[in-house]
Motif scaffolding. Structure first.
Motif, PDB file in Angstrom:
ATOM      1  N   MET A   1      -2.008  -1.466   6.349  1.00 55.69           N
ATOM      2  CA  MET A   1      -2.360  -0.652   5.191  1.00 55.69           C
ATOM      3  C   MET A   1      -2.755   0.739   5.651  1.00 55.69           C
ATOM      4  N   GLN A   2      -2.159   1.757   5.039  1.00 61.15           N
ATOM      5  CA  GLN A   2      -2.444   3.146   5.401  1.00 61.15           C
ATOM      6  C   GLN A   2      -2.720   3.951   4.139  1.00 61.15           C
ATOM      7  N   THR A   3      -3.815   4.710   4.173  1.00 64.12           N
ATOM      8  CA  THR A   3      -4.138   5.587   3.056  1.00 64.12           C
ATOM      9  C   THR A   3      -3.292   6.851   3.145  1.00 64.12           C
TER      10      THR A   3
ATOM     11  N   HIS B   1      -5.249   6.715  -6.137  1.00 61.55           N
ATOM     12  CA  HIS B   1      -5.312   6.472  -4.696  1.00 61.55           C
ATOM     13  C   HIS B   1      -3.978   5.863  -4.268  1.00 61.55           C
ATOM     14  N   TRP B   2      -3.566   6.213  -3.038  1.00 63.40           N
ATOM     15  CA  TRP B   2      -2.256   5.762  -2.558  1.00 63.40           C
ATOM     16  C   TRP B   2      -2.414   4.995  -1.254  1.00 63.40           C
ATOM     17  N   LEU B   3      -1.653   3.910  -1.164  1.00 63.88           N
ATOM     18  CA  LEU B   3      -1.573   3.120   0.060  1.00 63.88           C
ATOM     19  C   LEU B   3      -0.106   2.911   0.430  1.00 63.88           C
ATOM     20  N   ARG B   4       0.121   2.762   1.748  1.00 61.09           N
ATOM     21  CA  ARG B   4       1.462   2.428   2.228  1.00 61.09           C
ATOM     22  C   ARG B   4       1.371   1.136   3.030  1.00 61.09           C
TER      23      ARG B   4
END
Length: 632
Positions: free
Chosen positions: A42-44, A71-74
Motif C-alpha cells: 500500500m502506497q499513499t 485520499h489516494w492509495l496504490r
C-alpha cells in the motif's frame, strides 16, 4: 572541496530516490492462498500524480475525487498463477463517505467500484455489512489498483484479498462473537432497568441508557445498523456515528454525575461535566457538516479525560465503588480513544488487530466494571435501607415506649393522689368524733378555753385535709387520658405543611371539628403528619384535604389527595416496610404507611386506604366512639 560536497549531496538524493522507487515498486505476490494482506504494497499517493484523468470518459464521483478531502492509495499485486483469479478486495470499513477503486491491468485503466453518500446498502456489489470489491486478476500479470476514499475520522484502510468462502467463514465467526457481545449487553441493560431494585434507582436507569448507546455504537462500527436498521438511508448512515457518539457522551456524563455525586463532591469538576453535556447538545444541529465526525472524536477525547479525572478524585476520596468506575473509564479511554487514534495515524501497536476490534474490547471491559460498580451501589443502598429500617423501627418503638411510660407515670401519680385523698378522708372521721367530744366539754365552764384551743386546731387540720382532697379531685378528674381537640390539632398540622404544599402548587385545606377525643396527642400527630406528608409528595396538582366523617360506631379522620393514585394490589402491600407503589419516589423510603399502621395498632385505631388511579387516594383513621369524649 566544493565538488566533493556536490557529489555527496547528489549521492544522498540518488539514495533517497532509489528508496522511494523501491517502495513504489513494492508488489504483493498472489499465489494460491485464500487470504492475502496488502499492507506491504500500500502506497499513499499525491492526487496530482494519479493517472485516472486519462480515462476514456469522465470517471464516477469526479466531484468527490477532485475535492481536497480525497485520499489516494496504490496497490500493486502480481498474480503468479497460470489462470485468472477472482478475489474480493476488503478495505476493512463498514462504510465511507465515498470510495472509488480503479484497476490498471494489461495497459488499461477501468473503474471497478464506486460508492458515495447516495449508495444504499442493497446497491452494494457485495451484500455485506463491510465493504468488499469484486476483482478479477489476470494470469501471470501485475495489477495496479488506485483507491480514492474519504472515511469517518480519517480511519485508514486495511486492505486484503480473500476468497468468497473465506469471507463466509469469517462472517459466521464474527457474527457469533458479536451476537454474544450484543446479547450480554442487552441482558445487562434489561436486568438493570427491570430489576425491582434497579428500576427505582437512578444509577441503574442511567446506565441502562448508556448501554443502549453502546449497542448502537457497536452496531454502527460493525455495520449492523446500516444492514438491518436503515439500509435505504445512505446519507443518514454517514452521519450516524457522530450522533451516536454524542448520545454516548451525554448518557455517560449523566451517569457519572449521578453515580459519583459530582455536584456534591467535586463542585468545580461538575461545571466541566455540565459544559461538555451542553457542548454535546449544541453539536447535534451540525451533524451535516463535512468534519462532524472529527469534531465528535475531539469531544469524546475531552470527555474521556474529564471522566478519568473524576474517577481518580473519587478514588482518593474513598467514594463507594469509585475504583470500578475508574477501571471502566480507563478501559474506555485506552481502547476506544488512545488505541483507535493511534491506529488512525498508522501507529497501531497491535497490527494483528483491526481498528474496529478495540471498541469491542472496550465495550466488554467497561460494562463489566460498571456493572460491578452499580451492583456495589445497589448492595450499599440495600444495606442503608436495612439500617434505616432498624433505626425507624427503633424510633417508633421508643416513641411508643416513651408514651407508655409517660401514661404509666401519670397513672402512678394519680394513684398516689387518690391514696392520699383516701387517707385524708379516713383521717377526717376521727377528727370529727373528737369535735363532738369537745362540744360535750363546753358545758363545763373551766374546760371552755381548752375546748376552744382544740377546736381551732381541729379546724386547721380539717382545712388541710379538705384542701388535699380537693387538689386530688382536680388532678385525677373523671378521665385518665389526654384530651385531643381536633380543631387545634388540624390548625397545627396546617401551619406545619402549608408551605411544603404551596411549593408544589397544591392547596392544603383542613375542615375544623369540635370533636374532642381521648388518646395520645403525640401519636395522633405523628400518624397524621405521615399521611399529609405522603399526600403532598405524591400529588402534583389540586389539593390535599383533612377532615372528619362520622360513622355509626366511630369517627374517621380522613386525608384526601388528588395525586397519582394507587394500584389495588399496592394498597395493602404499602403497609409493609420499604414498599413503594408503581409511582415510587426516590426521596422516599417506603416507611410512611408502615409507621402509620404500627402507631394505629398501638392506639387501637384502624387504618383504611382507598384509591383510584389518576384521581387520588383517601387515607382514613377510624377511631371508636368510645374514645370520643365530647363536642364543643
Amino acid at each position: 572541496m566544493a565538488l566533493a560536497i556536490k557529489l555527496f549531496i547528489l549521492s544522498v538524493l540518488l539514495t533517497i530516490n532509489n528508496i522511494a522507487t523501491a517502495e513504489a515498486k513494492a508488489v504483493c505476490q498472489l499465489q494460491t492462498q485464500a487470504e492475502l494482506a496488502l499492507t506491504a504494497c500500500m502506497q499513499t499517493l499525491d492526487p496530482a500524480t494519479v493517472p485516472w484523468v486519462g480515462l476514456a470518459g469522465k470517471p464516477l464521483m469526479a466531484d468527490n475525487l477532485n475535492s481536497g478531502a480525497a485520499h489516494w492509495l496504490r496497490l500493486d499485486i502480481d498474480n503468479a498463477n497460470a489462470s485468472d483469479i477472482r478475489r474480493l478486495l476488503a478495505v476493512g470499513l463498514p462504510d465511507a463517505f465515498f470510495l472509488a477503486v480503479f484497476q490498471a491491468q494489461n495497459g488499461r485503466l477501468a473503474t471497478v467500484y464506486s460508492i458515495d453518500q447516495t449508495t444504499t446498502f442493497t446497491q452494494r456489489p457485495v451484500i455485506n455489512r463491510f465493504l468488499y470489491v469484486p476483482l478479477t486478476l489476470a494470469a501471470n500479470a501485475p495489477t495496479t489498483l488506485y483507491l480514492a476514499y474519504r472515511t469517518h475520522g480519517k480511519t485508514p484502510l486495511q486492505a486484503r484479498l480473500l476468497t468468497a468462502e473465506t469471507l463466509a467463514q469469517q462472517d459466521t465467526k464474527n457474527d457469533v462473537l458479536n451476537g454474544v457481545l450484543l446479547g450480554v449487553l442487552l441482558v445487562l441493560a434489561a436486568l438493570l432497568f427491570f430489576n425491582h431494585k434497579g428500576v427505582g434507582h437512578a444509577e441503574s436507569r442511567n446506565y441502562a441508557g448508556l448501554i443502549v448507546f453502546s449497542l448502537l455504537f457497536l452496531g454502527q462500527v460493525q455495520g449492523y445498523n446500516f444492514q438491518f436498521l436503515w439500509p435505504e438511508q445512505a446519507a443518514w448512515n454517514r452521519f450516524a456515528p457522530g450522533l451516536i457518539g454524542i448520545g454516548s457522551v451525554i448518557t455517560h456524563a449523566w451517569f457519572s454525575l449521578r453515580f459519583l455525586q459530582v455536584q456534591q463532591r467535586f463542585r468545580r469538576l461538575y461545571f466541566s461535566f455540565v459544559a461538555l453535556i451542553g457542548l454535546a447538545f449544541c453539536s447535534v444541529p451540525l451533524y451535516g457538516n463535512a468534519y462532524f465526525t472529527e469534531w465528535v472524536s475531539l469531544l469524546v477525547v475531552l470527555y474521556a479525560t474529564v471522566a478519568v479525572v473524576a474517577g481518580v478524585l473519587a478514588v482518593r476520596r474513598h467514594v463507594p465503588a469509585a475504583r470500578f468506575y475508574l477501571l471502566g473509564a480507563l478501559s474506555l479511554i485506552v481502547f476506544n480513544v488512545v488505541l483507535m487514534l493511534l491506529s488512525i495515524f498508522g501507529l497501531n501497536p497491535f497490527p494483528m488487530l483491526s481498528i474496529f476490534t478495540y471498541p469491542k474490547i472496550a465495550y466488554i471491559l467497561e460494562p463489566v466494571f460498571f456493572i460491578i460498580a452499580v451492583l456495589n451501589q445497589l448492595r450499599r443502598f440495600d444495606e442503608q435501607k436495612a439500617e434505616l429500617r432498624v433505626k425507624r423501627q427503633a424510633e417508633t418503638e421508643l416513641l411508643v415506649k416513651a408514651e407508655q411510660e409517660r401514661l404509666a407515670a401519670l397513672q402512678e401519680a394519680k394513684n398516689q393522689q387518690l391514696l392520699l385523698a383516701c387517707a385524708s378522708h379516713d383521717l377526717s372521721q376521727p377528727l370529727a368524733s373528737i369535735r363532738f367530744a369537745i362540744d360535750a366539754l363546753r358545758v363545763r365552764e373551766e374546760a371552755d378555753p381548752v375546748a376552744q384551743h382544740i377546736n381551732k386546731t381541729l379546724d386547721y387540720a380539717q382545712g388541710l385535709i379538705q384542701g388535699l382532697i380537693h387538689q386530688a379531685r382536680q388532678e385525677i378528674g373523671d378521665d385518665q387520658a389526654d384530651r385531643v381537640l381536633l380543631f387545634e390539632l388540624f390548625d397545627r398540622l396546617h401551619s406545619e405543611f402549608a408551605t411544603a404544599a404551596a411549593k408544589k402548587g397544591l392547596r392544603l385545606d383542613t375542615v375544623g371539628s369540635t370533636i374532642e377525643i381521648k388518646g395520645s396527642a403525640l401519636l395522633l400527630h405523628r400518624i397524621l403528619s405521615n399521611l399529609i406528608g405522603n399526600a403532598i409528595r405524591y400529588s402534583h396538582k389540586g389539593r390535599v384535604l383533612v377532615g372528619v366523617r362520622r360513622r355509626a360506631d366511630a369517627i374517621e379522620i380522613q386525608v384526601l389527595d388528588s395525586g397519582v393514585g394507587l394500584f389495588a394490589a399496592d394498597c395493602l402491600a404499602l403497609m409493609s416496610p420499604f414498599r413503594q407503589g408503581q409511582h415510587r419516589d426516590e426521596a422516599g423510603y417506603g416507611l410512611g404507611l408502615f409507621i402509620v399502621k404500627t402507631l394505629c395498632q398501638q392506639c387501637h385505631y384502624e387504618l383504611k386506604v382507598t384509591s383510584k388511579l389518576g384521581k387520588g387516594s383517601v387515607f382514613a383513621i377510624k377511631i371508636p366512639l368510645a374514645d370520643c369524649i365530647t363536642e364543643r
